[in-house]
Design an enzyme around this catalytic site. Structure first.
Site, PDB file in Angstrom:
ATOM      1  N   HIS A   1     -10.919  12.391   0.237  1.00 52.54           N
ATOM      2  CA  HIS A   1     -11.123  11.027   0.701  1.00 52.54           C
ATOM      3  C   HIS A   1     -11.216  10.910   2.216  1.00 52.54           C
ATOM      4  CE1 HIS A   1     -10.981   6.736   0.445  1.00 52.54           C
ATOM      5  NE2 HIS A   1      -9.787   6.621   0.992  1.00 52.54           N
TER       6      HIS A   1
ATOM      7  N   LEU B   1     -14.370   5.628  -5.452  1.00 49.47           N
ATOM      8  CA  LEU B   1     -12.954   5.313  -5.259  1.00 49.47           C
ATOM      9  C   LEU B   1     -12.521   4.093  -6.069  1.00 49.47           C
ATOM     10  CD1 LEU B   1     -10.402   5.865  -3.429  1.00 49.47           C
ATOM     11  CD2 LEU B   1     -11.218   3.935  -2.091  1.00 49.47           C
TER      12      LEU B   1
ATOM     13  N   GLU C   1      -6.491   1.933  -3.802  1.00 48.31           N
ATOM     14  CA  GLU C   1      -5.043   1.902  -3.944  1.00 48.31           C
ATOM     15  C   GLU C   1      -4.540   0.471  -4.165  1.00 48.31           C
ATOM     16  OE1 GLU C   1      -3.102   4.915  -1.638  1.00 48.31           O
ATOM     17  OE2 GLU C   1      -1.936   3.341  -0.683  1.00 48.31           O
TER      18      GLU C   1
ATOM     19  N   PHE D   1       0.852  -1.185   0.000  1.00 46.88           N
ATOM     20  CA  PHE D   1       0.000   0.000   0.000  1.00 46.88           C
ATOM     21  C   PHE D   1       0.888   1.236   0.000  1.00 46.88           C
ATOM     22  CE2 PHE D   1      -4.551   1.053   0.858  1.00 46.88           C
ATOM     23  CZ  PHE D   1      -5.094  -0.039   0.220  1.00 46.88           C
TER      24      PHE D   1
ATOM     25  N   HIS E   1      -7.370  11.460  -2.451  1.00 52.54           N
ATOM     26  CA  HIS E   1      -6.934  10.166  -2.980  1.00 52.54           C
ATOM     27  C   HIS E   1      -6.696  10.374  -4.472  1.00 52.54           C
ATOM     28  CE1 HIS E   1      -6.914   5.950  -4.011  1.00 52.54           C
ATOM     29  NE2 HIS E   1      -7.049   5.613  -2.743  1.00 52.54           N
TER      30      HIS E   1
ATOM     31  N   ARG F   1      -2.409  10.649   6.120  1.00 48.87           N
ATOM     32  CA  ARG F   1      -2.650   9.271   6.569  1.00 48.87           C
ATOM     33  C   ARG F   1      -2.105   8.293   5.547  1.00 48.87           C
ATOM     34  NH1 ARG F   1      -7.016   5.264   5.504  1.00 48.87           N
ATOM     35  NH2 ARG F   1      -7.757   6.652   3.871  1.00 48.87           N
TER      36      ARG F   1
ATOM     37  N   ARG G   1      -0.235   9.404  -0.896  1.00 45.35           N
ATOM     38  CA  ARG G   1      -1.390   9.962  -1.613  1.00 45.35           C
ATOM     39  C   ARG G   1      -1.293  11.463  -1.833  1.00 45.35           C
ATOM     40  NH1 ARG G   1      -6.128   6.512   1.451  1.00 45.35           N
ATOM     41  NH2 ARG G   1      -5.524   4.554   0.478  1.00 45.35           N
TER      42      ARG G   1
ATOM     43  N   GLN H   1      -7.146  14.698   3.092  1.00 45.33           N
ATOM     44  CA  GLN H   1      -6.492  13.791   2.149  1.00 45.33           C
ATOM     45  C   GLN H   1      -7.251  13.686   0.832  1.00 45.33           C
ATOM     46  OE1 GLN H   1      -6.046   9.237   2.769  1.00 45.33           O
ATOM     47  NE2 GLN H   1      -4.007  10.121   2.828  1.00 45.33           N
TER      48      GLN H   1
HETATM   49  C1  LIG Z   1     -14.573   4.597  -0.327  1.00 45.95           C
HETATM   50  C2  LIG Z   1     -13.653   4.483   0.847  1.00 45.95           C
HETATM   51  C3  LIG Z   1     -12.704   3.491   0.873  1.00 45.95           C
HETATM   52  C4  LIG Z   1     -11.842   3.386   1.962  1.00 45.95           C
HETATM   53  N1  LIG Z   1     -10.915   2.391   1.956  1.00 45.95           N
HETATM   54  C5  LIG Z   1     -10.109   2.231   3.037  1.00 45.95           C
HETATM   55  C6  LIG Z   1      -9.180   1.153   3.103  1.00 45.95           C
HETATM   56  O1  LIG Z   1      -9.091   0.321   2.197  1.00 45.95           O
HETATM   57  N2  LIG Z   1      -8.404   1.065   4.190  1.00 45.95           N
HETATM   58  C7  LIG Z   1      -8.473   1.947   5.222  1.00 45.95           C
HETATM   59  O2  LIG Z   1      -7.735   1.806   6.209  1.00 45.95           O
HETATM   60  N3  LIG Z   1      -9.360   2.980   5.190  1.00 45.95           N
HETATM   61  C8  LIG Z   1     -10.171   3.126   4.127  1.00 45.95           C
HETATM   62  N4  LIG Z   1     -11.070   4.169   4.107  1.00 45.95           N
HETATM   63  C9  LIG Z   1     -11.235   5.009   5.305  1.00 45.95           C
HETATM   64  C10 LIG Z   1     -12.052   4.254   6.365  1.00 45.95           C
HETATM   65  O3  LIG Z   1     -12.933   3.378   5.729  1.00 45.95           O
HETATM   66  C11 LIG Z   1     -12.845   5.211   7.255  1.00 45.95           C
HETATM   67  O4  LIG Z   1     -11.988   6.154   7.820  1.00 45.95           O
HETATM   68  C12 LIG Z   1     -13.524   4.433   8.383  1.00 45.95           C
HETATM   69  O5  LIG Z   1     -14.264   3.347   7.874  1.00 45.95           O
HETATM   70  C13 LIG Z   1     -14.424   5.321   9.224  1.00 45.95           C
HETATM   71  O6  LIG Z   1     -15.041   4.508  10.194  1.00 45.95           O
HETATM   72  P1  LIG Z   1     -15.862   5.159  11.418  1.00 45.95           P
HETATM   73  O7  LIG Z   1     -16.345   4.043  12.252  1.00 45.95           O
HETATM   74  O8  LIG Z   1     -15.031   6.193  12.049  1.00 45.95           O
HETATM   75  O9  LIG Z   1     -17.073   5.900  10.726  1.00 45.95           O
HETATM   76  P2  LIG Z   1     -18.195   5.387   9.694  1.00 45.95           P
HETATM   77  O10 LIG Z   1     -17.993   4.005   9.237  1.00 45.95           O
HETATM   78  O11 LIG Z   1     -18.310   6.463   8.688  1.00 45.95           O
HETATM   79  O12 LIG Z   1     -19.492   5.363  10.615  1.00 45.95           O
HETATM   80  C14 LIG Z   1     -20.051   6.549  11.137  1.00 45.95           C
HETATM   81  C15 LIG Z   1     -21.274   6.192  11.934  1.00 45.95           C
HETATM   82  O13 LIG Z   1     -21.740   7.353  12.595  1.00 45.95           O
HETATM   83  C16 LIG Z   1     -23.129   7.457  12.461  1.00 45.95           C
HETATM   84  N5  LIG Z   1     -23.499   8.875  12.546  1.00 45.95           N
HETATM   85  C17 LIG Z   1     -22.924   9.934  11.922  1.00 45.95           C
HETATM   86  N6  LIG Z   1     -23.557  11.065  12.261  1.00 45.95           N
HETATM   87  C18 LIG Z   1     -24.552  10.724  13.117  1.00 45.95           C
HETATM   88  C19 LIG Z   1     -25.571  11.438  13.810  1.00 45.95           C
HETATM   89  N7  LIG Z   1     -25.711  12.771  13.676  1.00 45.95           N
HETATM   90  N8  LIG Z   1     -26.419  10.743  14.592  1.00 45.95           N
HETATM   91  C20 LIG Z   1     -26.329   9.399  14.731  1.00 45.95           C
HETATM   92  N9  LIG Z   1     -25.391   8.675  14.079  1.00 45.95           N
HETATM   93  C21 LIG Z   1     -24.508   9.329  13.300  1.00 45.95           C
HETATM   94  C22 LIG Z   1     -23.444   6.826  11.117  1.00 45.95           C
HETATM   95  O14 LIG Z   1     -24.771   6.375  11.087  1.00 45.95           O
HETATM   96  C23 LIG Z   1     -22.434   5.671  11.097  1.00 45.95           C
HETATM   97  O15 LIG Z   1     -22.971   4.540  11.739  1.00 45.95           O
HETATM   98  C24 LIG Z   1     -11.937   4.294   3.030  1.00 45.95           C
HETATM   99  C25 LIG Z   1     -12.895   5.291   3.006  1.00 45.95           C
HETATM  100  C26 LIG Z   1     -13.735   5.396   1.910  1.00 45.95           C
HETATM  101  C27 LIG Z   1     -14.717   6.523   1.882  1.00 45.95           C
END
Ligand SMILES: Cc1cc2nc3c(=O)[nH]c(=O)nc-3n(C[C@H](O)[C@H](O)[C@H](O)COP(=O)(O)OP(=O)(O)OC[C@H]3O[C@@H](n4cnc5c(N)ncnc54)[C@H](O)[C@@H]3O)c2cc1C
Length: 599
Positions: free
Chosen positions: A360, A244, A247, A118, A234, A395, A292, A232
């Site tokens: 991203h 996306l 990578e 990566f 991407h 990151r 990135r 960031q």
């Molecule tokens: C397309 C894509 C691909 C990626 N690929 C990778 C990868 O391969 N490897 C890697 O390490 N990272 C990757 N990332 C980054 C990584 O996936 C994210 O940083 C990570 O999944 C975020 O997880 P989280 O639990 O913090 O938030 P999220 O999974 O975004 O969850 C947020 C939660 O908060 C809740 N929420 C938000 N606001 C409110 C509110 N007002 N009231 C109640 N609930 C709320 C939502 O309902 C949800 O359940 C990627 C990101 C994207 C967008």
């Protein structure tokens, strides 16, 4: 009147971080009741969209020291080194634990866990489940939460405000989307796991729900947002949609070419001495696996040189996977083929994929310590909404899925301990706050008519201001214009009114509240970027092109002190343990390479 429920710990967010935190609490004390409030069904959280993989040291040729160094160097020395060390040390255990909970990591022929290269990691250490890693991780976490009877889910409940009693956070006000009813979801401690905020920019890989809700709620409650200027991009998003192309496609050998078919990255110094200049190196690193931020900056230079291809969705370059062959593409990155075919009309087995940089990830977020604790008593944060700080100014791809596990679990334990030590909660005061919040929502949105502003106008203008002034390259003039525009939008937001005055699933209402959150986050980004007069990682100032460790080996801390037009910016020193600032490199001889010059 609002309804109220009381639990031991309240988690806002049901993505990877929220679910991991919930399991940690449920295991910590089986008698504890855990509330999980999520505006969408947990499996719809953005974590499900992650494709490429999650980093942790597992192979005999890798070392914890290397993972630590890559992360610190990738962060351009802005990561807190105690947080990085802790993260890297705990990562392998968390990843194996996830396997025991059912995550189907892809395998090598000998049955051991497979890893892929990566960007910015000088050795292969990214675990994956084909190219649907986030999907499988989220499923494994979600199904594990189901076995704990002490976790109560509030799905499709939208949190609007943290409930704070005498400086201590004891819950959240949340609208039940089906009924429009406000609930006071109370607890002895609270963890925010609401994810990122890519939607403050117009072109992003982020799902529509990533609006910085939790960041804004914490900021309004008095917690600093840390390092928000670091956004960031991407390098490989599909034009038009921003979807996306992981990578992993470059990790598996994909190359980037400009309109002349030239692998243009060779013309830039990516801080990777082992790239094509040394094709014999056993790790076979390629320049496409540079970090990135630098790859995205190179795109802008190619565009300025007239080397990109103009399309109706803006300028693009090509990501060429054809030489990998159908068999490898279908086995290792089938989702890339599916997405390119469906959303760009291009089958990567036969044609190169048009791509361009896309917003991203937000490196910054709610300021926490390494236990996930914030400056407000009883309030914790983890995941993309938080800033521990592991990611610093840039990151490394695949660190953040692992971050959800390591720091989700830590925040869970921290919040559980806090709840044990502080069992009393002043229910009446908190219920009154939730009532007041319900009145505010009714007054400002549901019952309000005659406003002159519309959501879409303000949101579009915010997007333009962010992309125009706070994008890949910034300077004082562009950032000042963005800050001024955002102050104007903050004022105009007060004149907003809705067309939909109903209560059930009022998506116009949630879009309005999300826009309110996004303006806060946008202001934190633009003002901290204006104040940081240096270039570091993803923050590239045309008027201050060098990294300035004298002045800026510091985290920016953005506070909302009651002035809607202008936040207050302060700084806090970066924690350096063993790795003094050096130049960013990605070769085995890290620290010895040429100047950082892909500006
Ligand atoms: C397309 C894509 C691909 C990626 N690929 C990778 C990868 O391969 N490897 C890697 O390490 N990272 C990757 N990332 C980054 C990584 O996936 C994210 O940083 C990570 O999944 C975020 O997880 P989280 O639990 O913090 O938030 P999220 O999974 O975004 O969850 C947020 C939660 O908060 C809740 N929420 C938000 N606001 C409110 C509110 N007002 N009231 C109640 N609930 C709320 C939502 O309902 C949800 O359940 C990627 C990101 C994207 C967008």
């Amino acid at each position: 009147m609002s309804n109220s429920v009381i639990h031991d710990v309240v988690i806002v967010g049901g993505g990877g971080a929220g679910l991991r935190a919930a399991i940690a609490i449920a295991e910590h004390n089986p008698q504890f009741s855990v509330a999980m409030v999520s505006k969408v069904y947990p499996m719809r959280s953005h974590t499900v969209a992650a494709e490429g993989g999650a980093a942790a040291v597992i192979k005999p040729n890798d070392s914890l020291e290397d993972h630590i160094y890559d992360t610190i160097s990738g962060s351009d020395w802005l990561a807190d080194q105690d947080a990085v060390e802790l993260f890297v040390n705990e990562a392998p255990r968390e990843m194996l634990q996830l396997e025991h909970w059912g995550c189907p990591w892809s395998r090598d022929p000998d049955g051991s866990v497979a890893v892929r290269p990566f960007g910015g990691m000088k050795i292969e250490r990214t675990w994956f489940a084909a190219d649907k890693t986030g999907f499988h991780m989220l499923h494994s976490l979600f199904q594990t939460t189901l076995k704990y009877k002490n976790i109560t889910r509030y799905d499709e409940h939208f949190a609007t405000k943290l409930l704070i009693d005498e400086g201590r956070c004891c819950g959240t006000a949340a609208i039940e989307l089906r009924t429009g009813q406000m609930h006071a979801v109370l607890g002895k401690s609270v963890i925010i796991c609401t994810g990122g905020a890519g939607r403050v920019f117009p072109f992003t890989t982020n799902g529509a729900i990533k609006n910085g809700d939790g960041m804004s709620m914490a900021y309004r409650a008095g917690v600093a947002l840390k390092d928000m200027e670091f956004i960031q991009y991407h390098p490989t998003g599909l034009p038009g949609t921003g979807i996306l192309i992981t990578e992993a496609s470059r990790g598996e050998g994909g190359i980037l070419v400009n309109k002349h078919g030239d692998r243009y990255l060779k013309d830039y110094d990516l801080g990777n001495p082992l790239d094509v200049n040394d094709p014999s190196h056993p790790q076979k690193r390629t320049m496409e696996l540079g970090p990135r931020d630098k790859l995205s900056q190179c795109f802008i230079h190619e565009m300025e040189k007239g080397n990109t291809i103009e399309t109706k969705y803006g300028h693009v370059v090509y990501l060429d996977l054809r030489h990998l062959g159908k068999k490898k593409i279908d086995k290792k990155i089938p989702f890339v083929r599916e997405l390119s075919t469906n959303y760009a009309g291009v089958d990567p087995v036969h044609e190169p994929i048009p791509v361009r940089p896309v917003v991203h990830y937000v490196m910054g977020g709610i300021d926490t310590d390494i236990e996930g604790a914030t400056s407000i008593s009883g309030l914790f944060a983890a995941g993309e909404c938080a800033c521990v700080s592991l990611n610093g100014a840039n990151r490394l791809g695949s660190n953040s899925l692992t971050e959800l596990l390591v720091f989700g679990a830590r925040a869970g334990h921290g919040a559980a301990r806090y709840a044990t030590d502080n069992p009393e909660v002043n229910v009446n005061t908190l219920e009154k706050q939730a009532d007041d919040e319900q009145k505010r929502i009714s007054r400002d949105y549901i019952n309000k008519t005659g406003g002159t502003e519309r959501i879409v106008t303000i949101r579009n203008e915010m997007h333009e201001a962010m992309e125009g002034g706070a994008g890949i390259y910034r300077d004082e003039k562009s950032l000042t214009a963005t800050c001024n525009k955002l102050a104007e939008l903050r004022e105009r937001f007060k004149k907003l009114s809705l067309d939909d005055h109903t209560l059930s699933f009022n998506t116009e209402l949630t879009a309005a509240i999300e826009l309110d959150y996004m303006i806060d986050v946008a202001q934190a980004i633009a003002h901290s970027a204006l104040a940081r007069t240096e270039s570091r990682g993803s923050h590239q100032r045309l008027d201050y092109t060098g990294r300035d460790d004298e002045k800026f080996l510091n985290h920016s801390m953005t506070y909302h002190d009651g002035d809607d037009a202008k936040p207050r910016i302060d700084y806090k020193p970066v924690t350096i343990t063993k790795w003094p600032p050096a130049k960013r490199t990605y070769g085995a001889d890290s620290g010895l390479s040429k100047e950082n010059s892909a500006q």
